[in-house]
Write an enzyme that holds these catalytic residues in place. Structure first.
Site, mmCIF file in Angstrom:
data_model
loop_
_atom_site.group_PDB
_atom_site.id
_atom_site.type_symbol
_atom_site.label_atom_id
_atom_site.label_comp_id
_atom_site.label_asym_id
_atom_site.label_seq_id
_atom_site.Cartn_x
_atom_site.Cartn_y
_atom_site.Cartn_z
ATOM 1 N N GLY A 196 -2.080 -3.943 -2.129
ATOM 2 C CA GLY A 196 -0.825 -4.664 -1.956
ATOM 3 C C GLY A 196 -0.795 -5.453 -0.653
ATOM 4 O O GLY A 196 -1.706 -5.365 0.164
ATOM 5 N N ASN A 222 -0.763 5.594 3.182
ATOM 6 C CA ASN A 222 -1.028 6.272 1.899
ATOM 7 C C ASN A 222 -2.223 7.206 2.079
ATOM 8 O O ASN A 222 -3.260 6.794 2.584
ATOM 9 C CB ASN A 222 -1.343 5.193 0.837
ATOM 10 N N SER A 245 0.849 -1.178 0.000
ATOM 11 C CA SER A 245 0.000 0.000 0.000
ATOM 12 C C SER A 245 0.897 1.244 0.000
ATOM 13 O O SER A 245 1.824 1.340 0.798
ATOM 14 C CB SER A 245 -0.878 -0.046 1.243
ATOM 15 N N GLY A 246 0.638 2.146 -0.885
ATOM 16 C CA GLY A 246 1.422 3.377 -0.936
ATOM 17 C C GLY A 246 2.661 3.273 -1.802
ATOM 18 O O GLY A 246 3.448 4.209 -1.874
ATOM 19 N N THR A 259 -1.636 2.575 -7.825
ATOM 20 C CA THR A 259 -2.745 3.280 -8.467
ATOM 21 C C THR A 259 -2.214 4.344 -9.435
ATOM 22 O O THR A 259 -2.701 4.475 -10.551
ATOM 23 C CB THR A 259 -3.638 3.914 -7.395
ATOM 24 N N SER A 289 -5.219 5.773 -0.347
ATOM 25 C CA SER A 289 -5.077 4.323 -0.484
ATOM 26 C C SER A 289 -6.349 3.711 -1.059
ATOM 27 O O SER A 289 -7.455 4.019 -0.620
ATOM 28 C CB SER A 289 -4.800 3.741 0.899
ATOM 29 N N SER A 290 -6.164 2.862 -2.045
ATOM 30 C CA SER A 290 -7.334 2.186 -2.622
ATOM 31 C C SER A 290 -7.782 1.131 -1.634
ATOM 32 O O SER A 290 -6.981 0.279 -1.237
ATOM 33 C CB SER A 290 -6.969 1.512 -3.934
ATOM 34 N N GLU A 336 -0.279 -6.489 2.915
ATOM 35 C CA GLU A 336 -0.418 -5.609 4.060
ATOM 36 C C GLU A 336 -0.012 -6.329 5.344
ATOM 37 O O GLU A 336 -0.487 -7.419 5.628
ATOM 38 C CB GLU A 336 -1.864 -5.106 4.184
HETATM 39 N N1 LIG Z 1 5.142 7.998 -10.140
HETATM 40 C C1 LIG Z 1 4.867 8.802 -9.125
HETATM 41 N N2 LIG Z 1 5.288 10.058 -9.144
HETATM 42 C C2 LIG Z 1 5.021 10.890 -8.116
HETATM 43 N N3 LIG Z 1 4.323 10.524 -7.014
HETATM 44 C C3 LIG Z 1 3.886 9.246 -6.934
HETATM 45 C C4 LIG Z 1 4.125 8.337 -7.990
HETATM 46 N N4 LIG Z 1 3.560 7.171 -7.648
HETATM 47 C C5 LIG Z 1 2.995 7.361 -6.430
HETATM 48 N N5 LIG Z 1 3.199 8.600 -5.998
HETATM 49 C C6 LIG Z 1 2.725 9.187 -4.708
HETATM 50 O O1 LIG Z 1 2.475 8.160 -3.836
HETATM 51 C C7 LIG Z 1 1.123 8.179 -3.343
HETATM 52 C C8 LIG Z 1 0.584 6.770 -3.212
HETATM 53 O O2 LIG Z 1 0.497 6.179 -4.453
HETATM 54 P P1 LIG Z 1 -0.653 5.122 -4.810
HETATM 55 O O3 LIG Z 1 -0.517 4.834 -6.229
HETATM 56 O O4 LIG Z 1 -1.969 5.618 -4.346
HETATM 57 O O5 LIG Z 1 -0.220 3.878 -3.967
HETATM 58 P P2 LIG Z 1 -0.916 2.482 -3.939
HETATM 59 O O6 LIG Z 1 -2.032 2.488 -4.909
HETATM 60 O O7 LIG Z 1 0.140 1.545 -4.265
HETATM 61 O O8 LIG Z 1 -1.389 2.307 -2.559
HETATM 62 C C9 LIG Z 1 0.382 8.946 -4.388
HETATM 63 O O9 LIG Z 1 -0.716 9.605 -3.798
HETATM 64 C C10 LIG Z 1 1.443 9.920 -4.875
HETATM 65 O O10 LIG Z 1 1.466 11.046 -4.028
HETATM 66 MG MG LIG Z 2 -3.923 2.198 -4.719
#
Ligand SMILES: Nc1ncnc2c1ncn2[C@@H]1O[C@H](COP(=O)(O)OP(=O)(O)O)[C@@H](O)[C@H]1O
Ligand SMILES: [Mg+2]
Length: 1107
Positions: free
Chosen positions: A390, A160, A110-111, A115, A163-164, A392
């Site tokens: 992811g 996060n 997560s984070g 996404t 977080s989804s 956890e």
């Molecule tokens: N490629 C990227 N460039 C800049 N910031 C990113 C990038 N990927 C993720 N982040 C930052 O990380 C945070 C969490 O990403 P997210 O995709 O929501 O994580 P996950 O879905 O894996 O839990 C996002 O809100 C963003 O602020």
């Molecule tokens: Mg996500």
């Protein structure tokens, strides 16, 4: 300089190694160091073969711009430095060009950026696939489905901020050209427990905060909400506001996205009503109430909130209230109703809220699918993007974590399977011997969880369905019995005593050694969550709602469709959906993005080695590299390989003519690379050890430097030579131009000299000729002059002669004539004088006459008959002729004058002529009358109404109508009478009355008498014995005597053909009755002016005195 060079390979300007497969030596430290080194240089992407490792930078990098998209578009995977776009492009092109369905599997904690990665993939594909209004709308809808789902399905967690809290798999569908047609979204297990309770430092789903911050007062009022977060029990308060998140702005974004995706206004309204109802449900509180029979009972504390919920949802308040207090159990056609105690009531309330929200979420996904689904039925190519929660590991891990981690196990499983399978298939395809590689296969863990008989999920289901008291503890006991021997299952109470003394493992927990690490699960709540129980009374109450969306969310509440069978448990549902997903993924070509979180603080530039190390471990990335390298670390198609290294061997440099494979063979032989280090596949060269590759690279680099020098040398030579050649060429050109110019100048000079010489000669020649010509001309002129003089002389001589001759002839003739004349005169002298005299006289006379007439013509007097002028007589002998001529002329001009007269004028002049004949030179009165025109009718009888009677009596034409004075015969006094003369009569009438006094026919008038003097008296004599004559003759005086007498004379002549006798005498006799009286005119005094007076002197005399 280096930066400006276009990249042709990921090996160019590489920081660390871009592809972990090339890492040397390969161990955990080097792996992490490589990642760290790249991360520090903002290189967040690294490959393991075709797998992309992505490290969350936690800051925005300038590597997602449209220019970058263009850079990666249609380029080979290893051509540019590692990037998520390279993977997206590879997947999209292989879908479009090779017709292979693709899936993009994004995994990580997560984070870690899953996404975000999924969104990047989608936006890249959207940017490179087809364009056009329709396609753009599809793209827009697909992209805009994200904000909607994120608002309802994402929340802030400790790891996060976004977080989804659900798993998402989205199939994007394309047509044969690669244009997007639509999509299908599948969602997995929303973490609904978050609706009613959130761990510390975490928030509920975004949408709750967004509504309260972003909705207008009006809208909030409609939803019966208040803006204050603290009013709602379901909203964790400790982190209601998140830094850098603008809930109000996001709310607008979400509403806009909903509109784009195609939600109707009334649908949006209903959705927010359900959200509001969920929020308000949390505010319902219960208090215990004891009944007489000792049973616990609960009661709603404040019914206001309940009332509002009911108003929002259109549920009967009493129905809902009852559903919170009673529970009806149906068994064998029997209905048993039991009361709920406070705890049960709270449980029911929360279950309702969770169900309402999670069902709403599923409905949203279905509704979005409806909007974005492909409109055509043509065969579609599919690209699936999997963004699932992811792995956890929390402090307290419960049922949700168990499920999530199970899903990740399955994904790892498929990763292992597909990666190895892919690898294996490639070797087989390329005809290379395959040697088995040892790696950890997590199938055994999957089996521990999902095995149909002995799996943990199966046992949980069994426990849930089992009659009798079922608790989480009984479930754990069961696990302890069944799974005790499993290698990856750990429990304190298991039969196996391995963990008896493990104090880190509490009694109410079990631990699983996941592929990604050990996770300890609290068994509490497993049974309930798996059952996912919602009391039937509540679902029935919901079904009864007049709110159509809520009604649709609870179809099982319909009493007509009562189903006594238990619904499938959450665990089994999830297992089934994961199985379907896996099946689906297996049919597609996988593309992996493995997301790694560099630190726990969501901070940029921080790289926590331990944390990364942990993730690398459980993601099995090292193993991934090893597997990839077990056979051959590096492979490349022959053509690019030869192209890259051909400079290392003389035969292949600069051009290899022949098959690329042969070229590579020659190349490798030449370089003396040990045979065990490489192997030739059908289309690729496989290099076993990265060292070999690096050696090649080093050689290439060295060679490139040499080549660069060589090229520089050749280039310099070439440049100098071309410069020299150019200068030479230029020199020739300049020389030729100069020569041409000099020659031109010389030629011009010679030409002008020649012209001068020529002109001198021509001048000289011309002058010479001129001189000659002049001489000749002068000679000719001299001859002519001489000839002229000569001719002149001759002519004059001749003339003289001729003149002499003529004079002589003339003299002869004169002499002859004189002689002849003399002879003739001598002969005719006797006749000549008599005849000549007369002839000369006649001629002279004729000439004089002629002259006279011609002169007369010019001296003629005017044509007026009274013009007395006449030219003087020139010759005496013409006297008579001259007079005659005058007479004739006068007559002629009179005739001419007369000819102008009209008939009337003629008549007047006739009368005047008559008058002149009668009275000229006889009566003194006459000359005065000549100028007076004869008017005749002086009295206008017909016009004057006074004389109407008179007019009626006279029917003949009136010739004279005039007032005259009638002289009284007796005393000579005058009385006025109208005198009328007609054709036949003379009439006298009274002047005043117009009565006729006397009438005398013209035949009875015998004579008219008058004096010769200047008076108007006249006497009319009548025939003796006629009727009119009885009173005697008449004596009148009139102003128009001449006219009257003339007219009387003329009328009598024309009527009686007899001339009236007019006597002019100063003494005449008139018959007065019987007496004859003498009228005598005497010279009178001028006493009375010019008027004559009349006096009777005696019987025989009447005297008229004329002044
Ligand atoms: N490629 C990227 N460039 C800049 N910031 C990113 C990038 N990927 C993720 N982040 C930052 O990380 C945070 C969490 O990403 P997210 O995709 O929501 O994580 P996950 O879905 O894996 O839990 C996002 O809100 C963003 O602020
Ligand atoms: Mg996500």
């Amino acid at each position: 300089m280096a930066k400006m060079e276009a990249k042709t390979s990921l090996l160019d300007n590489m920081i660390g190694v871009g592809d972990m497969v090339l890492l040397e030596p390969l161990n955990e430290d080097s792996f992490i160091n490589n990642l760290k080194k790249r991360f520090d240089h903002s290189e967040v992407y690294t490959y393991i073969g075709s797998v992309v490792i992505s490290i969350n930078p936690y800051r925005s990098l300038p590597i997602y711009s449209p220019e970058k998209v263009e850079e990666y578009r249609n380029r080979n995977f290893y051509e540019l430095s590692p990037h998520i776009f390279a993977l997206s492009d590879e997947a999209y092109r292989s879908l479009r060009d090779q017709d292979k369905d693709q899936c993009i599997l994004i995994t990580g904690e997560s984070g870690a950026g899953k996404t975000e990665a999924s969104k990047l993939v989608m936006s890249y594909v959207a940017a490179v696939c087809g364009k056009g209004a329709e396609v753009n709308q599809v793209k827009e809808q697909l992209l805009q489905s994200n904000p909607v789902l994120e608002a309802f399905g994402n929340a802030k967690t400790v790891r996060n901020d976004n977080s989804s809290r659900f798993g998402k798999y989205m199939d994007i569908e394309f047509d044969f050209k690669g244009d997007p047609l639509g999509g299908v979204i599948s969602n997995y297990l929303l973490e609904k427990s978050r609706v009613v309770k959130q761990p510390r430092g975490e928030r509920n789903f975004h949408i709750f905060y967004q509504i309260l911050s972003g909705a207008s007062e009006d809208f909030l009022c409609k939803l019966k909400l208040e803006r204050d977060f603290s009013r709602y029990n379901y909203l964790g308060l400790d982190s209601a506001r998140v830094n850098g998140v603008d809930d109000a702005a996001n709310f607008r974004t979400v509403r806009n996205a909903m509109q784009i995706v195609g939600f109707m206004d009334h649908e949006t309204q209903s959705i927010f009503e359900v959200v509001a109802a969920v929020l308000k449900l949390g505010n319902i509180e219960f208090k215990p109430e004891s009944r007489v029979n000792g049973l616990d009972e609960s009661k709603i504390k404040d019914k206001n909130e309940l009332k509002e919920i009911c108003e929002l949802t259109g549920i009967d308040q009493s129905v809902l209230e009852r559903a919170f207090s009673f529970r009806t159990v149906e068994a064998k056609q029997e209905k048993v109703s039991t009361t709920l105690n406070v705890a049960q009531a709270y449980y029911a309330r929360d279950a309702l809220a969770k169900n309402l929200y999670s069902r709403l979420f599923s409905w949203l996904v279905t509704r979005i699918n409806e909007s974005i689904k492909a409109q055509t039925k043509v065969r579609k190519k599919v690209m699936g993007v999997l963004d699932i929660y992811g792995f956890e590991i929390f402090e307290d891990n419960s049922f949700e974590q168990f499920i999530i981690n199970y899903c990740n196990e399955k994904l790892q499983q498929i990763f292992i399977e597909l990666t190895l399978k892919e690898e294996q298939e490639e070797y087989i395809r390329e005809g290379i011997e395959w040697t088995h590689i040892e790696y950890f296969n997590n199938a055994i863990i999957c089996d521990l969880i999902e095995n149909n008989q002995t799996g943990i999920l199966a046992m949980l289901d069994e426990e849930c369905l089992r009659p009798g008291t079922v608790t989480d503890e009984t479930f754990l006991e069961k696990l302890n019995q069944v799974c005790a021997t499993h290698q990856h299952f750990e429990s304190r109470m298991s039969k196996c005593s391995r963990f008896l003394n493990d104090t880190s493992l509490p009694h109410s927990c079990f631990r699983i050694q996941h592929y990604a690490g050990k996770v300890m699960y609290q068994v509490e709540g497993f049974v309930d969550k798996n059952n996912d129980l919602l009391y039937r009374d509540l679902s029935q109450a919901m079904w009864k709602a007049s709110h159509s969306l809520i009604k649709a969310l609870f179809p099982e509440g319909n009493p007509a469709k009562i189903n006594l069978k238990r619904p499938p448990t959450a665990g089994s549902q999830f297992k089934a959906s994961v199985a379907t997903l896996m099946k689906n993924l297996q049919t597609k070509n996988p593309n992996y993005i493995r997301c790694i979180k560099p630190n726990d603080k969501k901070a940029a530039h921080v790289f926590n080695d331990a944390l990364v190390c942990h993730q690398i471990r459980y993601l099995g990335l090292l193993e991934n590299v090893r597997v990839r390298r077990a056979g051959y670390a590096f492979r490349q198609a022959y053509e690019p390989c030869l192209e890259r290294y051909k400079m290392l061997c003389k035969q292949t440099w600069p051009h290899w003519r022949g098959p690329a494979r042969a070229g590579v063979e020659v190349l490798f032989n030449e370089l003396e690379i040990p045979e065990e280090e490489f192997s030739f596949g059908r289309s690729k060269i496989f290099i076993r050890n990265p060292r070999t590759l690096f050696k090649l690279e080093d050689m290439r680099k060295q060679r490139l430097e040499d080549l660069a020098t060589l090229i520089e040398k050749i280039y310099r030579g070439w440049k100098c030579r071309t410069r020299f050649l150019l200068m030479k060429k230029s020199q020739i050109v300049i020389a030729s131009w100069y020569r041409r110019y000099a020659q031109q100048k010389k030629y011009q000079k010679i030409k002008s000299s020649a012209i001068i010489l020529q002109s001198y000669i021509r001048g000289w020649k011309a002058r010479k000729l001129l001189r000659e010509l002049k001489h000749q001309k002068r000679c000719n002129e001299a001859a002519t002059t001489i000839a002229a003089y000569w001719h002149g002389t001759r002519a004059r001589r001749e003339l003289k002669r001729l003149k002499e001759e003529a004079r002589r002839k003339h003299a002869v003739a004169v002499i002859w004539a004189y002689w002849l004349g003399l002879k003739v005169r001598r002969e005719y002298r006797k006749f000549f004088r008599a005849n000549a005299g007369r002839k000369i006289y006649e001629f002279t006379l004729q000439r004089i006459m002629q002259k006279y007439f011609l002169e007369m013509k010019n001296k003629m007097p005017s044509l007026s008959p009274i013009d007395k002028n006449w030219p003087a007589r020139p010759y005496l002998f013409l006297d008579s002729t001259h007079k005659e001529l005058k007479r004739i002329f006068h007559l002629w001009r009179c005739k001419k004058y007369r000819d102008q007269f009209t008939d009337q004028q003629k008549l007047i002049y006739e009368e005047k002529l008559e008058a002149s004949e009668l009275f000229k030179d006889k009566k003194a009165l006459y000359p005065a009358s000549v100028g007076q025109p004869f008017q005749g009718a002086y009295l206008e009888i017909s016009k004057n109404p006074k004389y109407k009677k008179l007019k009626d009596a006279v029917d003949e034409k009136i010739i004279i109508a005039e007032v005259v004075n009638k002289i009284n015969r007796a005393n000579g006094k005058a009385t006025s009478r109208i005198f009328l003369l007609t054709k036949n009569n003379v009439l006298l009438a009274d002047q005043k009355s117009g009565n006729i006094k006397s009438e005398v026919p013209l035949g009875d008038v015998t004579k008219v008498s008058m004096s010769s003097q200047n008076d108007g008296f006249f006497a009319v004599h009548l025939k003796e014995g006629s009727e009119a004559a009885s009173k005697g003759d008449f004596l009148f005086s009139s102003d128009h005597l001449i006219e009257m007498a003339t007219k009387l004379y003329r009328t009598t002549l024309s009527q009686t053909k007899q001339k009236l006798n007019i006597e002019i005498s100063d003494e005449f006799l008139v018959q007065f009755r019987q007496d004859k009286v003498c009228v005598k005119f005497i010279q009178g005094s001028q006493k009375n002016g010019n008027i004559p007076t009349c006096k009777r002197k005696n019987n025989r005399l009447l005297e008229v005195a004329v002044p």
